[in-house]
Write an enzyme that holds these catalytic residues in place. Structure first.
Site, PDB file in Angstrom:
ATOM      1  CG  ASP A 202      -0.399  -0.098   2.518  1.00 18.82           C
ATOM      2  OD1 ASP A 202       0.850  -0.143   2.618  1.00 18.82           O
ATOM      3  OD2 ASP A 202      -1.156  -0.115   3.517  1.00 18.82           O
ATOM      4  CB  SER A 203       4.578   1.728  -0.292  1.00 18.35           C
ATOM      5  OG  SER A 203       4.751   0.593  -1.110  1.00 18.35           O
TER       6      SER A 203
ATOM      7  CG  ASP B  20       0.508  -4.039   2.168  1.00 15.69           C
ATOM      8  OD1 ASP B  20       0.828  -4.922   2.999  1.00 15.69           O
ATOM      9  OD2 ASP B  20       1.259  -3.099   1.852  1.00 15.69           O
TER      10      ASP B  20
ATOM     11  CE  LYS C 135       3.530  -5.755   3.815  1.00 16.55           C
ATOM     12  NZ  LYS C 135       3.085  -4.495   4.467  1.00 16.55           N
TER      13      LYS C 135
ATOM     14  CD  GLU D 148       0.689  -1.330   8.186  1.00 19.54           C
ATOM     15  OE1 GLU D 148       0.423  -0.524   9.098  1.00 19.54           O
ATOM     16  OE2 GLU D 148       1.081  -0.977   7.055  1.00 19.54           O
TER      17      GLU D 148
ATOM     18  CD  GLU E 292       8.139  -0.012   7.447  1.00 16.25           C
ATOM     19  OE1 GLU E 292       7.134  -0.688   7.172  1.00 16.25           O
ATOM     20  OE2 GLU E 292       8.381   1.100   6.952  1.00 16.25           O
TER      21      GLU E 292
HETATM   22  O1  KIV Z   1       3.624  -1.105   1.504  1.00 13.99           O
HETATM   23  C1  KIV Z   1       4.828  -1.395   1.492  1.00 13.99           C
HETATM   24  O2  KIV Z   1       5.551  -1.138   0.533  1.00 13.99           O
HETATM   25  C2  KIV Z   1       5.378  -2.060   2.665  1.00 13.99           C
HETATM   26  C3  KIV Z   1       6.883  -2.121   2.755  1.00 13.99           C
HETATM   27  C4  KIV Z   1       7.387  -0.857   3.300  1.00 13.99           C
HETATM   28  C5  KIV Z   1       7.338  -3.281   3.548  1.00 13.99           C
HETATM   29  O3  KIV Z   1       4.668  -2.494   3.523  1.00 13.99           O
END
Ligand code: KIV
Length: 265
Positions: free
Chosen positions: A45-46, A84, A113, A115, A182
């Protein structure tokens, strides 16, 4: 061509063989990363920052995650695709399950993924029991940036460090397949990596993790603003994006990256 699975990654951990992960949000980058030998491609989600130009990940929607995940999964034959669950897509365990089903069913992801530490235990267990492969993201949680008071290193006090270690152990028991750490001190990341049987992927977490991840734009020198300490520009020492990905894979596998200058004490 053998597909990378959770079993492959667990075997690599046992064999002491490091693996690599990079973010990708589109087909062209995903093809180049897979050709370079990147085992895990993260549709992170970056994308809220590097694709949409926002200053956090918080605006990313499920529709956007599904769209970018499908663009990556459509062209990958071998790499494991991790995607994510974006902000507030996992408020209840049932919501987490139906949104994971979208990432997997519509998007073509192999793993989601999520959090969060022990607060997410019930959700991780619920997903694991229903056959969803999960990576638990600990340490700095970008979706909690406002609560955490900024993008800062986590686990520096002994109380915080014990909490993160305990989170990792409990999440493993609940059925998580991978831990992503992280921005935590190297020593803590090393302790966690040695304490769990599942692979640990690090970003700003030192060289002792089982694997490394970077945001692909960062490692190509395209950071908007000052790059974080843990970022290395691999394009600066190579002649093409393809070579930058290959050099990253080589340097992670032979423990050249991350060096001390990319880590936190
Ligand atoms: O969203 C992302 O790119 C991430 C990385 C920073 C691990 O979660």
């Amino acid at each position: 061509m053998n597909k990378i699975t959770t079993t492959t990654l667990k075997k690599m951990k046992v064999a002491g063989e490091k693996f690599t992960c990079l973010t990708a949000y589109d087909a062209s980058f995903a093809i180049a990363q897979e050709e370079a030998g990147v085992e895990v491609i993260l549709v992170g989600d970056s994308l809220g920052m590097v694709v949409k130009g926002q200053n956090s990940t918080l605006s990313v929607s499920m529709d956007e995650m599904v769209y970018h995940t499908s663009n990556v999964s459509r062209v990958c034959q071998k790499s494991l695709i991790m995607s994510d669950l974006p902000f507030a897509a996992d408020i209840t365990k049932e919501q987490a399950y139906s949104n994971s089903a979208r990432l997997i069913g519509e998007g073509g992801a192999h793993m989601v993924k999520i959090e969060g530490g022990v607060t997410m235990l019930e959700t991780i267990e619920f997903l694991a029991q229903r056959g969803v492969a999960v990576c638990s993201h600990l340490g700095l949680l970008p979706q909690s940036v406002y609560k955490m008071g900024g993008y800062r290193i986590q686990g520096r006090t002994s109380q915080e460090a014990e909490q993160i270690l305990n989170d990792a152990l409990e999440l493993e028991k609940a059925g998580a397949d991978i831990i992503l750490l992280e921005c935590v001190p190297t020593e803590l990341a090393s302790r966690i990596t040695n304490s769990v049987n599942i692979p640990v992927i690090g970003i700003g977490a030192g060289a002792d993790c089982d694997a490394q991840v970077l945001v692909c734009y960062d490692m190509l020198g395209l950071t908007n603003g000052t790059p974080a300490r843990f970022v290395k520009n691999f394009l600066a020492e190579t002649h093409s994006i393809q070579d930058a990905f290959k050099t990253y894979v080589e340097q992670v596998k032979n423990s050249q990256f991350p060096a001390d200058e990319h880590t936190f004490n």
